[in-house]
Motif scaffolding. Structure first.
Motif, PDB file in Angstrom:
ATOM      1  N   VAL A  18       0.830  -1.201   0.000  1.00 44.75           N
ATOM      2  CA  VAL A  18       0.000   0.000   0.000  1.00 44.75           C
ATOM      3  C   VAL A  18       0.866   1.253   0.000  1.00 44.75           C
ATOM      4  O   VAL A  18       0.535   2.253  -0.642  1.00 44.75           O
ATOM      5  N   MET A  19       1.971   1.231   0.684  1.00 38.20           N
ATOM      6  CA  MET A  19       2.852   2.401   0.717  1.00 38.20           C
ATOM      7  C   MET A  19       3.385   2.727  -0.672  1.00 38.20           C
ATOM      8  O   MET A  19       3.448   3.891  -1.059  1.00 38.20           O
ATOM      9  N   LEU A  20       3.747   1.719  -1.422  1.00 36.35           N
ATOM     10  CA  LEU A  20       4.250   1.968  -2.771  1.00 36.35           C
ATOM     11  C   LEU A  20       3.144   2.442  -3.714  1.00 36.35           C
ATOM     12  O   LEU A  20       3.400   3.205  -4.632  1.00 36.35           O
ATOM     13  N   GLU A  21       1.917   1.997  -3.473  1.00 36.01           N
ATOM     14  CA  GLU A  21       0.816   2.428  -4.317  1.00 36.01           C
ATOM     15  C   GLU A  21       0.414   3.866  -4.045  1.00 36.01           C
ATOM     16  O   GLU A  21      -0.066   4.558  -4.931  1.00 36.01           O
ATOM     17  N   THR A  22       0.597   4.323  -2.824  1.00 32.20           N
ATOM     18  CA  THR A  22       0.146   5.666  -2.451  1.00 32.20           C
ATOM     19  C   THR A  22       1.283   6.650  -2.252  1.00 32.20           C
ATOM     20  O   THR A  22       1.054   7.762  -1.766  1.00 32.20           O
ATOM     21  N   ILE A  23       2.493   6.297  -2.629  1.00 30.96           N
ATOM     22  CA  ILE A  23       3.642   7.185  -2.413  1.00 30.96           C
ATOM     23  C   ILE A  23       3.515   8.480  -3.218  1.00 30.96           C
ATOM     24  O   ILE A  23       4.071   9.510  -2.843  1.00 30.96           O
ATOM     25  N   TRP A  24       2.738   8.460  -4.288  1.00 33.41           N
ATOM     26  CA  TRP A  24       2.626   9.643  -5.134  1.00 33.41           C
ATOM     27  C   TRP A  24       1.821  10.757  -4.474  1.00 33.41           C
ATOM     28  O   TRP A  24       2.005  11.922  -4.807  1.00 33.41           O
ATOM     29  N   PHE A  25       0.916  10.420  -3.568  1.00 34.04           N
ATOM     30  CA  PHE A  25       0.125  11.461  -2.917  1.00 34.04           C
ATOM     31  C   PHE A  25       0.992  12.424  -2.113  1.00 34.04           C
ATOM     32  O   PHE A  25       0.878  13.643  -2.287  1.00 34.04           O
ATOM     33  N   PRO A  26       1.874  11.950  -1.226  1.00 36.05           N
ATOM     34  CA  PRO A  26       2.715  12.926  -0.504  1.00 36.05           C
ATOM     35  C   PRO A  26       3.729  13.605  -1.412  1.00 36.05           C
ATOM     36  O   PRO A  26       4.101  14.756  -1.167  1.00 36.05           O
ATOM     37  N   ILE A  27       4.160  12.923  -2.460  1.00 37.00           N
ATOM     38  CA  ILE A  27       5.109  13.558  -3.386  1.00 37.00           C
ATOM     39  C   ILE A  27       4.440  14.712  -4.110  1.00 37.00           C
ATOM     40  O   ILE A  27       5.013  15.808  -4.230  1.00 37.00           O
ATOM     41  N   VAL A  28       3.229  14.509  -4.585  1.00 36.96           N
ATOM     42  CA  VAL A  28       2.497  15.572  -5.273  1.00 36.96           C
ATOM     43  C   VAL A  28       2.177  16.706  -4.304  1.00 36.96           C
ATOM     44  O   VAL A  28       2.306  17.888  -4.653  1.00 36.96           O
ATOM     45  N   ALA A  29       1.781  16.380  -3.089  1.00 37.48           N
ATOM     46  CA  ALA A  29       1.487  17.418  -2.095  1.00 37.48           C
ATOM     47  C   ALA A  29       2.740  18.228  -1.763  1.00 37.48           C
ATOM     48  O   ALA A  29       2.686  19.463  -1.679  1.00 37.48           O
ATOM     49  N   LEU A  30       3.861  17.561  -1.592  1.00 30.31           N
ATOM     50  CA  LEU A  30       5.115  18.257  -1.302  1.00 30.31           C
ATOM     51  C   LEU A  30       5.508  19.169  -2.460  1.00 30.31           C
ATOM     52  O   LEU A  30       5.948  20.304  -2.249  1.00 30.31           O
ATOM     53  N   ALA A  31       5.346  18.693  -3.687  1.00 22.47           N
ATOM     54  CA  ALA A  31       5.663  19.518  -4.849  1.00 22.47           C
ATOM     55  C   ALA A  31       4.746  20.730  -4.932  1.00 22.47           C
ATOM     56  O   ALA A  31       5.200  21.847  -5.214  1.00 22.47           O
ATOM     57  N   ALA A  32       3.462  20.546  -4.675  1.00 24.03           N
ATOM     58  CA  ALA A  32       2.521  21.666  -4.737  1.00 24.03           C
ATOM     59  C   ALA A  32       2.842  22.711  -3.673  1.00 24.03           C
ATOM     60  O   ALA A  32       2.848  23.918  -3.958  1.00 24.03           O
ATOM     61  N   PHE A  33       3.093  22.271  -2.450  1.00 26.75           N
ATOM     62  CA  PHE A  33       3.447  23.218  -1.392  1.00 26.75           C
ATOM     63  C   PHE A  33       4.804  23.867  -1.667  1.00 26.75           C
ATOM     64  O   PHE A  33       5.021  25.035  -1.342  1.00 26.75           O
TER      65      PHE A  33
END
Length: 75
Positions: A18-33
């Motif tokens: 599950v961590m590998l499937e959802t790793i993009w959510f914090p990456i996208v959030a970090l990039a946006a912020f």
């Protein structure tokens, strides 16, 4: 009982890590912020950059108002 075991095994078999499937959510959030922080940082000195222009405009407006007052007085 066997049906419940088959359903549980099938449900578990479809999901990976599950961590590998959802790793993009914090990456996208970090990039946006991060982009938002860079935009905010780029405006850090805008008011100080135009202080001389603002003072010159304020002086010209007081001179204009003083000239209007002289014209109204008939001078």
């Amino acid at each position: 009982m066997q049906f419940a075991t088959i359903v549980a095994a099938a449900a578990e078999g479809q999901h990976g890590n599950v961590m590998l499937e959802t790793i993009w959510f914090p990456i996208v959030a970090l990039a946006a912020f991060g982009i938002g922080a860079l935009v905010t940082f780029s405006y850090r000195d805008v008011s100080n950059r135009h202080a001389a222009k603002a003072e010159a405009y304020a002086r010209s407006q007081t001179l204009v108002r003083a000239g209007e007052a002289d014209a109204e007085a008939g001078h």
